[in-house]
Scaffold this motif. Structure first.
Motif, mmCIF file in Angstrom:
data_model
loop_
_atom_site.group_PDB
_atom_site.id
_atom_site.type_symbol
_atom_site.label_atom_id
_atom_site.label_comp_id
_atom_site.label_asym_id
_atom_site.label_seq_id
_atom_site.Cartn_x
_atom_site.Cartn_y
_atom_site.Cartn_z
ATOM 1 N N VAL A 42 38.342 46.506 38.191
ATOM 2 C CA VAL A 42 38.045 45.090 37.977
ATOM 3 C C VAL A 42 36.575 44.758 38.216
ATOM 4 O O VAL A 42 36.090 43.715 37.750
ATOM 5 N N TYR A 43 35.853 45.645 38.909
ATOM 6 C CA TYR A 43 34.435 45.406 39.146
ATOM 7 C C TYR A 43 33.542 45.991 38.054
ATOM 8 O O TYR A 43 32.356 45.667 37.991
ATOM 9 N N LYS A 44 34.108 46.830 37.210
ATOM 10 C CA LYS A 44 33.339 47.387 36.096
ATOM 11 C C LYS A 44 33.685 46.715 34.770
ATOM 12 O O LYS A 44 32.906 46.775 33.822
ATOM 13 N N GLU A 45 34.844 46.100 34.724
ATOM 14 C CA GLU A 45 35.245 45.379 33.520
ATOM 15 C C GLU A 45 34.627 43.985 33.504
ATOM 16 O O GLU A 45 34.286 43.426 34.551
ATOM 17 N N ASP A 46 34.488 43.441 32.314
ATOM 18 C CA ASP A 46 34.044 42.056 32.177
ATOM 19 C C ASP A 46 35.270 41.173 32.383
ATOM 20 O O ASP A 46 36.192 41.176 31.574
ATOM 21 N N THR A 47 35.281 40.428 33.486
ATOM 22 C CA THR A 47 36.469 39.645 33.828
ATOM 23 C C THR A 47 36.104 38.188 34.130
ATOM 24 O O THR A 47 36.119 37.757 35.290
ATOM 25 N N PRO A 48 35.766 37.415 33.104
ATOM 26 C CA PRO A 48 35.477 35.999 33.352
ATOM 27 C C PRO A 48 36.720 35.274 33.869
ATOM 28 O O PRO A 48 37.841 35.610 33.495
ATOM 29 N N TYR A 49 36.495 34.304 34.727
ATOM 30 C CA TYR A 49 37.612 33.578 35.316
ATOM 31 C C TYR A 49 38.419 32.851 34.241
ATOM 32 O O TYR A 49 37.868 32.337 33.265
ATOM 33 N N LEU A 50 39.715 32.798 34.454
ATOM 34 C CA LEU A 50 40.595 32.094 33.535
ATOM 35 C C LEU A 50 40.406 30.590 33.693
ATOM 36 O O LEU A 50 40.306 30.085 34.819
ATOM 37 N N VAL A 94 45.310 49.307 43.659
ATOM 38 C CA VAL A 94 44.637 49.804 44.859
ATOM 39 C C VAL A 94 43.654 48.725 45.291
ATOM 40 O O VAL A 94 42.684 48.447 44.575
ATOM 41 N N PHE A 95 43.871 48.136 46.465
ATOM 42 C CA PHE A 95 43.114 46.934 46.801
ATOM 43 C C PHE A 95 43.058 46.723 48.317
ATOM 44 O O PHE A 95 43.933 47.172 49.055
ATOM 45 N N PRO A 96 42.035 46.012 48.775
ATOM 46 C CA PRO A 96 41.927 45.687 50.188
ATOM 47 C C PRO A 96 42.481 44.294 50.487
ATOM 48 O O PRO A 96 42.726 43.496 49.572
ATOM 49 N N ILE A 102 43.661 38.796 48.331
ATOM 50 C CA ILE A 102 43.126 39.830 47.450
ATOM 51 C C ILE A 102 41.726 39.448 46.968
ATOM 52 O O ILE A 102 41.370 38.264 46.972
ATOM 53 N N PRO A 103 40.919 40.414 46.544
ATOM 54 C CA PRO A 103 39.605 40.088 45.979
ATOM 55 C C PRO A 103 39.723 39.178 44.746
ATOM 56 O O PRO A 103 40.696 39.274 43.987
ATOM 57 N N ALA A 104 38.745 38.326 44.557
ATOM 58 C CA ALA A 104 38.777 37.379 43.437
ATOM 59 C C ALA A 104 38.870 38.083 42.093
ATOM 60 O O ALA A 104 39.526 37.593 41.164
ATOM 61 N N LYS A 105 38.223 39.231 41.981
ATOM 62 C CA LYS A 105 38.271 39.978 40.713
ATOM 63 C C LYS A 105 39.691 40.455 40.405
ATOM 64 O O LYS A 105 40.110 40.478 39.237
ATOM 65 N N LEU A 106 40.416 40.860 41.428
ATOM 66 C CA LEU A 106 41.809 41.254 41.216
ATOM 67 C C LEU A 106 42.652 40.039 40.880
ATOM 68 O O LEU A 106 43.553 40.110 40.034
ATOM 69 N N GLN A 107 42.368 38.911 41.524
ATOM 70 C CA GLN A 107 43.089 37.684 41.197
ATOM 71 C C GLN A 107 42.922 37.339 39.726
ATOM 72 O O GLN A 107 43.869 36.886 39.070
ATOM 73 N N THR A 108 41.738 37.571 39.185
ATOM 74 C CA THR A 108 41.507 37.292 37.774
ATOM 75 C C THR A 108 42.377 38.181 36.891
ATOM 76 O O THR A 108 42.965 37.714 35.904
ATOM 77 N N PHE A 109 42.482 39.475 37.236
ATOM 78 C CA PHE A 109 43.359 40.354 36.464
ATOM 79 C C PHE A 109 44.794 39.851 36.513
ATOM 80 O O PHE A 109 45.484 39.813 35.482
ATOM 81 N N VAL A 110 45.257 39.473 37.693
ATOM 82 C CA VAL A 110 46.617 38.944 37.816
ATOM 83 C C VAL A 110 46.768 37.700 36.957
ATOM 84 O O VAL A 110 47.777 37.526 36.257
ATOM 85 N N ASP A 111 45.774 36.832 36.972
ATOM 86 C CA ASP A 111 45.831 35.622 36.153
ATOM 87 C C ASP A 111 45.950 35.955 34.663
ATOM 88 O O ASP A 111 46.612 35.232 33.907
ATOM 89 N N TYR A 112 45.314 37.025 34.239
ATOM 90 C CA TYR A 112 45.387 37.411 32.826
ATOM 91 C C TYR A 112 46.813 37.744 32.399
ATOM 92 O O TYR A 112 47.202 37.495 31.257
ATOM 93 N N VAL A 113 47.600 38.343 33.296
ATOM 94 C CA VAL A 113 48.936 38.822 32.898
ATOM 95 C C VAL A 113 50.066 37.948 33.425
ATOM 96 O O VAL A 113 51.189 38.010 32.913
ATOM 97 N N PHE A 114 49.800 37.145 34.431
ATOM 98 C CA PHE A 114 50.807 36.265 35.031
ATOM 99 C C PHE A 114 50.864 35.006 34.178
ATOM 100 O O PHE A 114 50.262 33.988 34.506
#
Length: 209
Positions: A42-50, A94-96, A102-114
């Motif tokens: 999620v830190y290497k991908e382009d993940t603009p906030y939803l 895999v996350f801290p 969770i990290p904001a970047k991971l939250q964005t990924f979850v937002d994409y699929v949730f």
């Protein structure tokens, strides 16, 4: 098996524990011929906030109208995440734990699929129908403090959130969970705590079929 590994920590493994978990998991997967692995960092991908741009994009696409640069960027990012998620049989996160969540970047990924219409929908009576409940989920988490006690567990909103989202709402099976905790709280036991946890991570990778 098609395995999607979503990793969410850009700190080096020399300084943080969840990157160590990622490294151990990926190294063990090299020995597992049953698994085809795709990594989404999620830190290497382009993940603009939803946000509103995605709804604007949907409406414009339906009307065959051109998208703005920001709308196209967000639609492309969400589409990539969704395509990888949909193709995977199993998704390993895999996350801290950062600031209790969770990290904001991971939250964005979850937002994409949730999202209604993708991982769930509502029937005519308003009941939720899970659309991808055949998928399997693995949670690999590191947290420096101890949150598994009765007193601290309610404060933990990383693993709890992921389990509620993917296991509860989306109905996916949590097939494995490894949590390394307390290594910062008790530095005298840090090396042993992490080593024991990494062995469990390797076992998870080894057992995938």
């Amino acid at each position: 098996m098609n395995l999607l590994v979503v990793t969410a920590n850009d700190r080096p493994s020399s300084q943080a524990t969840s990157p160590k978990m990622y490294d151990a998991f990926m190294e063990e997967l090299k020995q597992n011929d049953n698994v085809d692995v795709t990594v989404y960092d999620v830190y290497k991908e382009d993940t603009p906030y939803l946000g509103q741009d995605i709804f604007n994009a949907y409406m414009k696409l339906e009307g065959h109208e051109p998208l703005t640069e920001s709308e196209d960027r967000l639609f492309t990012a969400q589409s990539k995440a969704r395509d990888l998620f949909e193709k995977a049989d199993t998704i390993a996160f895999v996350f801290p734990l950062w600031n209790l969540t969770i990290p904001a970047k991971l939250q964005t990924f979850v937002d994409y699929v949730f999202s209604a219409g993708f991982t769930f929908k509502y029937d005519t009576e308003g009941n939720m129908i899970q659309l991808m409940n055949d998928k399997k989920i693995i949670l690999l988490n590191a947290r420096g403090g101890v949150y598994s006690t009765k007193e601290m567990q309610p404060l933990e909103m990383a693993v709890n959130y992921m389990k509620t989202s993917f296991g509860g709402v989306m109905g996916m099976e949590i097939i494995d969970e490894v949590i390394i905790e307390g290594h910062n709280q008790d530095p005298t036991k840090s090396d042993d705590i992490i080593a024991e946890g990494l062995e469990k991570v390797k076992t998870v990778a080894k057992n995938l079929k």
